[in-house]
Scaffold this active site. Sequence first.
Site, PDB file in Angstrom:
ATOM      1  N   ARG A 236      -2.601  -5.246   2.534  1.00 48.86           N
ATOM      2  CA  ARG A 236      -3.163  -3.913   2.706  1.00 48.86           C
ATOM      3  C   ARG A 236      -2.818  -3.385   4.091  1.00 48.86           C
ATOM      4  O   ARG A 236      -2.867  -4.138   5.086  1.00 48.86           O
ATOM      5  CB  ARG A 236      -4.697  -3.948   2.578  1.00 48.86           C
ATOM      6  CG  ARG A 236      -5.223  -4.039   1.161  1.00 48.86           C
ATOM      7  CD  ARG A 236      -4.978  -2.751   0.360  1.00 48.86           C
ATOM      8  NE  ARG A 236      -5.513  -2.804  -0.977  1.00 48.86           N
ATOM      9  CZ  ARG A 236      -4.869  -3.237  -2.057  1.00 48.86           C
ATOM     10  NH1 ARG A 236      -3.629  -3.677  -1.966  1.00 48.86           N
ATOM     11  NH2 ARG A 236      -5.449  -3.224  -3.243  1.00 48.86           N
ATOM     12  N   GLU A 265      -1.494   5.529   3.324  1.00 48.67           N
ATOM     13  CA  GLU A 265      -0.481   5.760   2.285  1.00 48.67           C
ATOM     14  C   GLU A 265      -0.788   7.071   1.563  1.00 48.67           C
ATOM     15  O   GLU A 265      -1.952   7.350   1.288  1.00 48.67           O
ATOM     16  CB  GLU A 265      -0.503   4.601   1.262  1.00 48.67           C
ATOM     17  CG  GLU A 265      -0.049   3.282   1.845  1.00 48.67           C
ATOM     18  CD  GLU A 265      -0.334   2.106   0.916  1.00 48.67           C
ATOM     19  OE1 GLU A 265      -0.588   2.310  -0.296  1.00 48.67           O
ATOM     20  OE2 GLU A 265      -0.298   0.969   1.400  1.00 48.67           O
ATOM     21  N   HIS A 283       4.315   0.654  -1.732  1.00 52.16           N
ATOM     22  CA  HIS A 283       3.263  -0.114  -2.433  1.00 52.16           C
ATOM     23  C   HIS A 283       3.686  -0.498  -3.864  1.00 52.16           C
ATOM     24  O   HIS A 283       3.073  -0.068  -4.848  1.00 52.16           O
ATOM     25  CB  HIS A 283       1.953   0.698  -2.460  1.00 52.16           C
ATOM     26  CG  HIS A 283       0.743  -0.182  -2.585  1.00 52.16           C
ATOM     27  ND1 HIS A 283      -0.447   0.071  -1.951  1.00 52.16           N
ATOM     28  CD2 HIS A 283       0.532  -1.321  -3.289  1.00 52.16           C
ATOM     29  CE1 HIS A 283      -1.324  -0.868  -2.259  1.00 52.16           C
ATOM     30  NE2 HIS A 283      -0.752  -1.720  -3.071  1.00 52.16           N
TER      31      HIS A 283
HETATM   32  C1  GLV Z   1      -2.471  -3.908  -5.405  1.00 49.37           C
HETATM   33  O1  GLV Z   1      -2.215  -3.553  -4.316  1.00 49.37           O
HETATM   34  C2  GLV Z   1      -3.641  -4.638  -5.782  1.00 49.37           C
HETATM   35  O2  GLV Z   1      -4.533  -4.897  -4.955  1.00 49.37           O
HETATM   36  O3  GLV Z   1      -3.735  -4.965  -6.956  1.00 49.37           O
END
Ligand code: GLV
Length: 317
Positions: A236, A265, A283
């Site tokens: 993250r 983001e 992502h």
């Molecule tokens: C994606 O980033 C998730 O946390 O599933």
Amino acid sequence: MKKILITRRLLKECEEKASKAFDANFNSNDELYTQKKVIEMSQGCDGILSSLTEKLDAETINKLPESIKIISNFAVGFGNIDLDAAKKRGIVVTNTPDVLTDATAEIGILLILGACRRVPEGIQGAKDCNWKWSADYLIGKQLTGARLGILGMGRIGQKIAIVAKSLGMIIHYHNRSKLSADKENGATYHDSLKSLMSVSDVLSVCCPASNETINLINKENIEYLPKGAVVTNVARGDIVDDDALIDALERRKVYAVGLDVYKGEPNLNPGYLKFKQAFILPHLGSATKETRTAMGNLAIDNIEEFFKTGNCKNRVN
Ligand code: GLV
């Protein structure tokens, strides 16, 4: 039939499944719902199938209707949801672990390779037809023999470790606790982040975002890295202080970065733009058909299990 707000579009197969399982309230335009809109749309609903794009903070959760009993997050991470606030309101929160481990680890490895082997510069050179083979053209960092520091040796970290080890990397990790020998698989445990940083030729951030991990990769901790280290993040954006990382790129303390996630983001900190050594993706961790289907199905199953049994094995609060 339970009425469920599904905040973002799911893959077709999952929407079909949701239509059979619930009185589903779909977001047909796949617009990004504001917090106000989530509150508005959830009136009369029994649950919410949310995505990481909705920030369900305490204020939002406190304004949800009484009828909401579950928030099933379409992600393994749940840093977008205030778990305590949900708990206080008696709302169960669930996530989608396991099914996305492999896909996310693939991107974790891609970040390491892309950053170490100068992929952004290579792509640019090839597309511009502006390169000439030579013995020293775009020389990068070889993975074989390099030390990989994994911050957060959970499911995804362990899978990255297996693949990286097969590429000849030497695995180190830091976690809240030392893993059992079979999960550790020959990796060296560090009981502090600083100790891990000091041996990380390449760092792979794999831990969840939480109050304890926000900005953990900051100016002070970056200084513990060996000079010329590579920093990658598949977890993250909140875990990395971008200004500190950009400054480290500037000073060549950090050789390259590989980021699949970043703060704010989709608005990338513009400080990264001038660095050819920044390998940055939008992502994509779990973005394969198999995985997104499995995640959607699991997010639906979590809601069904909860309403059938009053609990759910993927409950996180
Ligand atoms: C994606 O980033 C998730 O946390 O599933």
